[in-house]
Design a protein around this motif. Structure first.
Motif, PDB file in Angstrom:
ATOM      1  N   PHE A 131       0.831  -1.204   0.000  1.00 10.57           N
ATOM      2  CA  PHE A 131       0.000   0.000   0.000  1.00 10.57           C
ATOM      3  C   PHE A 131       0.868   1.259   0.000  1.00 10.57           C
ATOM      4  N   ALA A 132       1.959   1.219   0.754  1.00  5.15           N
ATOM      5  CA  ALA A 132       2.852   2.378   0.812  1.00  5.15           C
ATOM      6  C   ALA A 132       3.570   2.610  -0.513  1.00  5.15           C
ATOM      7  N   GLN A 133       3.755   1.556  -1.307  1.00  5.52           N
ATOM      8  CA  GLN A 133       4.474   1.652  -2.570  1.00  5.52           C
ATOM      9  C   GLN A 133       3.556   1.967  -3.750  1.00  5.52           C
ATOM     10  N   VAL A 134       2.334   1.456  -3.709  1.00  5.24           N
ATOM     11  CA  VAL A 134       1.406   1.592  -4.839  1.00  5.24           C
ATOM     12  C   VAL A 134       0.068   2.106  -4.327  1.00  5.24           C
ATOM     13  N   ARG A 135      -0.326   3.299  -4.762  1.00  2.02           N
ATOM     14  CA  ARG A 135      -1.586   3.878  -4.280  1.00  2.02           C
ATOM     15  C   ARG A 135      -2.764   3.600  -5.198  1.00  2.02           C
ATOM     16  N   ASP A 136      -2.481   3.222  -6.443  1.00  2.00           N
ATOM     17  CA  ASP A 136      -3.550   2.890  -7.384  1.00  2.00           C
ATOM     18  C   ASP A 136      -4.201   1.579  -6.950  1.00  2.00           C
ATOM     19  N   PRO A 137      -5.482   1.599  -6.553  1.00  2.32           N
ATOM     20  CA  PRO A 137      -6.114   0.369  -6.028  1.00  2.32           C
ATOM     21  C   PRO A 137      -6.198  -0.759  -7.048  1.00  2.32           C
ATOM     22  N   LYS A 138      -6.406  -0.449  -8.330  1.00  2.00           N
ATOM     23  CA  LYS A 138      -6.492  -1.506  -9.346  1.00  2.00           C
ATOM     24  C   LYS A 138      -5.138  -2.188  -9.550  1.00  2.00           C
ATOM     25  N   LEU A 139      -4.090  -1.370  -9.606  1.00  2.54           N
ATOM     26  CA  LEU A 139      -2.752  -1.943  -9.745  1.00  2.54           C
ATOM     27  C   LEU A 139      -2.384  -2.723  -8.491  1.00  2.54           C
ATOM     28  N   ARG A 140      -2.732  -2.186  -7.347  1.00  4.28           N
ATOM     29  CA  ARG A 140      -2.423  -2.858  -6.078  1.00  4.28           C
ATOM     30  C   ARG A 140      -3.127  -4.217  -5.997  1.00  4.28           C
ATOM     31  N   GLU A 141      -4.331  -4.281  -6.504  1.00  2.00           N
ATOM     32  CA  GLU A 141      -5.063  -5.550  -6.491  1.00  2.00           C
ATOM     33  C   GLU A 141      -4.357  -6.593  -7.360  1.00  2.00           C
ATOM     34  N   LYS A 142      -3.840  -6.150  -8.512  1.00  2.00           N
ATOM     35  CA  LYS A 142      -3.115  -7.064  -9.382  1.00  2.00           C
ATOM     36  C   LYS A 142      -1.850  -7.602  -8.706  1.00  2.00           C
ATOM     37  N   LEU A 143      -1.217  -6.761  -7.887  1.00  2.00           N
ATOM     38  CA  LEU A 143       0.049  -7.121  -7.260  1.00  2.00           C
ATOM     39  C   LEU A 143      -0.120  -7.845  -5.929  1.00  2.00           C
ATOM     40  N   THR A 144      -1.369  -8.078  -5.521  1.00  2.00           N
ATOM     41  CA  THR A 144      -1.637  -8.763  -4.260  1.00  2.00           C
ATOM     42  C   THR A 144      -1.823 -10.256  -4.505  1.00  2.00           C
ATOM     43  N   PRO A 145      -1.015 -11.112  -3.886  1.00  2.00           N
ATOM     44  CA  PRO A 145      -1.154 -12.562  -4.089  1.00  2.00           C
ATOM     45  C   PRO A 145      -2.513 -13.076  -3.640  1.00  2.00           C
ATOM     46  N   ASP A 146      -3.011 -14.109  -4.332  1.00  2.00           N
ATOM     47  CA  ASP A 146      -4.278 -14.731  -3.967  1.00  2.00           C
ATOM     48  C   ASP A 146      -4.053 -16.041  -3.210  1.00  2.00           C
ATOM     49  N   TYR A 147      -2.850 -16.221  -2.692  1.00  2.00           N
ATOM     50  CA  TYR A 147      -2.506 -17.402  -1.906  1.00  2.00           C
ATOM     51  C   TYR A 147      -1.794 -16.945  -0.630  1.00  2.00           C
ATOM     52  N   ARG A 148      -1.641 -17.816   0.308  1.00  2.00           N
ATOM     53  CA  ARG A 148      -1.108 -17.441   1.605  1.00  2.00           C
ATOM     54  C   ARG A 148       0.408 -17.244   1.562  1.00  2.00           C
ATOM     55  N   LEU A 149       0.873 -16.396   2.439  1.00  2.00           N
ATOM     56  CA  LEU A 149       2.301 -16.184   2.606  1.00  2.00           C
ATOM     57  C   LEU A 149       2.973 -17.512   2.951  1.00  2.00           C
ATOM     58  N   GLY A 150       4.077 -17.802   2.293  1.00  2.00           N
ATOM     59  CA  GLY A 150       4.809 -19.031   2.577  1.00  2.00           C
ATOM     60  C   GLY A 150       4.520 -20.162   1.619  1.00  2.00           C
ATOM     61  N   CYS A 151       3.461 -20.028   0.797  1.00  2.00           N
ATOM     62  CA  CYS A 151       3.187 -21.079  -0.196  1.00  2.00           C
ATOM     63  C   CYS A 151       4.327 -21.152  -1.209  1.00  2.00           C
ATOM     64  N   LYS A 152       4.855 -19.994  -1.569  1.00  2.00           N
ATOM     65  CA  LYS A 152       6.018 -19.906  -2.435  1.00  2.00           C
ATOM     66  C   LYS A 152       7.071 -19.104  -1.669  1.00  2.00           C
ATOM     67  N   ARG A 153       8.308 -19.257  -2.079  1.00  2.00           N
ATOM     68  CA  ARG A 153       9.363 -18.542  -1.380  1.00  2.00           C
ATOM     69  C   ARG A 153       9.173 -17.040  -1.552  1.00  2.00           C
ATOM     70  N   PRO A 154       8.970 -16.297  -0.439  1.00  2.00           N
ATOM     71  CA  PRO A 154       8.838 -14.839  -0.555  1.00  2.00           C
ATOM     72  C   PRO A 154      10.185 -14.221  -0.876  1.00  2.00           C
ATOM     73  N   SER A 155      10.169 -12.953  -1.255  1.00  2.00           N
ATOM     74  CA  SER A 155      11.426 -12.307  -1.582  1.00  2.00           C
ATOM     75  C   SER A 155      11.423 -10.866  -1.085  1.00  2.00           C
ATOM     76  N   VAL A 156      12.488 -10.153  -1.424  1.00  2.00           N
ATOM     77  CA  VAL A 156      12.666  -8.785  -0.929  1.00  2.00           C
ATOM     78  C   VAL A 156      13.021  -7.856  -2.081  1.00  2.00           C
ATOM     79  N   SER A 157      12.477  -6.660  -2.054  1.00  2.00           N
ATOM     80  CA  SER A 157      12.803  -5.661  -3.072  1.00  2.00           C
ATOM     81  C   SER A 157      12.313  -4.299  -2.615  1.00  2.00           C
ATOM     82  N   ASN A 158      13.089  -3.274  -2.929  1.00  2.00           N
ATOM     83  CA  ASN A 158      12.685  -1.899  -2.637  1.00  2.00           C
ATOM     84  C   ASN A 158      12.149  -1.178  -3.869  1.00  2.00           C
ATOM     85  N   SER A 159      12.299  -1.783  -5.051  1.00  2.00           N
ATOM     86  CA  SER A 159      11.960  -1.077  -6.286  1.00  2.00           C
ATOM     87  C   SER A 159      10.943  -1.794  -7.163  1.00  2.00           C
TER      88      SER A 159
END
Length: 523
Positions: free
Chosen positions: A280-308
């Protein structure tokens, strides 16, 4: 080992290590510590480094802190960044080879093409890609899981006339600046690559099948002051230990407490809330944010890190497409909704073939009775004792086998399974054994324990069905990970009962039956 008086044919090497990445290097060091000197390390590449030699795409970097991502026996105290770029990890691999005296053990430029166990002489015959056949009493397979690129099966892909490349086979001679570029995939490699491409291309289109959970990346330049502090051994060791515990907790906590599903669920919910806040802090556009939100639980796939990564999609020349790809055309891609786009270059950031038939291992290995390892796993499910040994495949060990990897840094895994293999090989020498094979009962007991644990984890119970995670293979098993802490992985690989293996010696060179074999004594 020296065998005389009608003993089995003596091979050229006591041990052949297949792979000169960090896994093969770690195996070589473990063998030397165990007093084994007659070994060779084979690799298809012309230099060492494995994954870190193959993956050179723009932005490639380690995704665990650099002070954690190094061997306990050779900790590095000079890093350019807290999360070092890939080329620096490859240089570290070269440093380890030189300092540990492994350079003379390398045989590079022609990888293994086939392995066959010679039951008469208790040795392995390994055919290399150039046709050479070498013999070794033991083999250690150190080909990593991120080795075979997974190229998607998309209609018309072979007709595309532009530049097509997988992220792990980057062509640095191709100049993508100012071009129309597409990236297929949004996994761990893609999230490093996409922000770098966006800096130089005219237009970037990213095709996403599933979003990825991403946390902030606490990256910074190390500099001379921090590196000098890190050079103080007690600080270095403490940072490495605490860092490994933290990474293991972050990546594998849900697996370690799998017997407590309510606790797991609460922890995942807290983590998901934090990561959604970051998005939310990185992307304020709700439609884009919805696309970037996973539809599965944290930990199902290896999470990662990025600032950009998230911010990249807010740029006007970057598009995120979530419609499925229908097919390639000679000039571009058509999605399921009929939209067509033309591209100069398409990058396949589509991951690797992990625990898939025909690719794990990436070449045929024939054990006792001509059983091929890949076919055995396909028929009987992926399995290996402590992730290292498989019945019917004597004198053979794996660095990254089924149920070997407790999520975290790969380095503790390498040191654990290398120590396991070296301990068994050393014990064979002490007993004068020419053949070592894991017993069926302890192997089956380990497999049943890991399978039962895995099926209790959130991967199978809390919303991972839509994640397409490589943690769950085509057989429906969680063979790519070990549902435990890295501490358990470390301890069990060093303190397993040696009686879990059968040590035998052949009395004759010729065709042998049971009457020609004796149990090797404990000496």
């Amino acid at each position: 080992m020296n065998y005389t008086n009608g003993s089995p044919f003596s091979p050229t090497y006591e041990v052949a290590v297949i792979g000169a990445g960090l896994g093969g290097i770690g195996a070589g060091v473990a063998l030397r510590k165990a007093g084994v000197e007659n070994f060779v390390i084979i690799d298809k590449w012309s230099r060492v480094g494995g994954t870190w030699l193959a993956n050179t795409y723009p932005g490639v970097a380690v995704d665990v802190p650099s002070p954690v991502y190094n061997f306990s026996f050779q900790q590095r105290s000079k890093w350019s960044r807290f999360f070092a770029p890939g080329e620096e990890i490859q240089r570290y691999a070269e440093e380890v080879v030189d300092k540990q005296g492994l350079r003379a053990k390398l045989r590079l430029g022609s990888g293994a093409a086939k392995g066959v166990f010679d039951e008469v002489n208790d040795l392995w015959r390994v055919t290399l890609e150039d046709g050479t056949v070498i013999t070794a009493r033991f083999v250690i397979g150190a080909v990593g899981g991120l080795e075979q690129p997974h190229n998607p099966e998309i209609a018309g892909i072979e007709d595309f006339r532009g530049k097509l490349m997988h992220s792990s086979r980057w062509d640095h001679e191709y100049d993508y600046r100012g071009k129309r570029v597409a990236v297929i995939g949004t996994g761990a490699s893609a999230l490093q690559l996409i922000p770098e491409l966006a800096k130089d291309v005219a237009h970037l289109t990213v095709y996403q099948r599933r979003a990825i959970w991403i946390a902030p990346k606490p990256d910074f330049r190390m500099g001379p002051v921090l590196n000098s502090v890190l050079n103080f051994a007690p600080v270095q060791q403490t940072v490495r230990f605490v860092g490994n515990v933290g990474v293991n907790a972050g990546l594998g906590a849900g697996l370690a407490v799998s017997a407590y599903p309510r606790l797991t669920s609460v922890g995942l919910t807290v983590g998901e809330t934090a990561l959604k806040s970051y998005l939310f802090a990185q992307v304020r556009d709700p439609k884009l944010r919805e696309k970037l939100t996973p539809d599965y639980r944290l930990g199902c796939k290896r999470p990662s890190v990025s600032n950009s990564y998230f911010r990249t999609f807010t740029q006007p020349h970057v598009d995120l497409i979530t419609d499925g790809i229908q097919r390639f055309t000679p000039t571009g891609i058509i999605t399921a909704d009929g939209t067509s786009q033309d591209f100069d270059m398409v990058v396949l950031a589509t991951g690797f073939k992990v625990m898939e038939k025909g690719y794990t291992p990436p070449y045929p290995i024939y054990g006792r009775g001509g059983v091929e390892l890949g076919e055995f796993w396909d028929a009987n499910r992926f399995q290996a004792y402590q992730g290292v040994s498989v019945p019917r495949f004597p004198n053979a060990f794996l660095i990254v086998g089924p149920y070997a990897y407790a999520p975290g840094s790969y380095i503790p895994l390498i040191e654990s399974t290398s120590a396991h293999a070296a301990r068994v090989i050393s014990e064979a020498g002490k007993r004068g054994a020419t053949c070592v094979e894991v017993r069926q009962e302890p192997h089956d007991r380990y497999f049943a324990r890991m399978d039962k644990r895995a099926k209790k984890t959130h991967l199978f119970s809390q919303g991972c069905a839509t994640s397409n995670t490589y943690y769950i293979n085509y057989q429906g098993d969680g063979a790519a990970f070990r549902p435990s802490t890295q501490l358990e992985m470390y301890w069990e690989n060093r303190h397993f009962p040696l009686d879990d293996y059968e040590f035998t010696a052949a009395r004759t060179v010729r065709a042998r039956g049971d009457e020609n074999r004796v149990a090797a004594p404990v000496v």
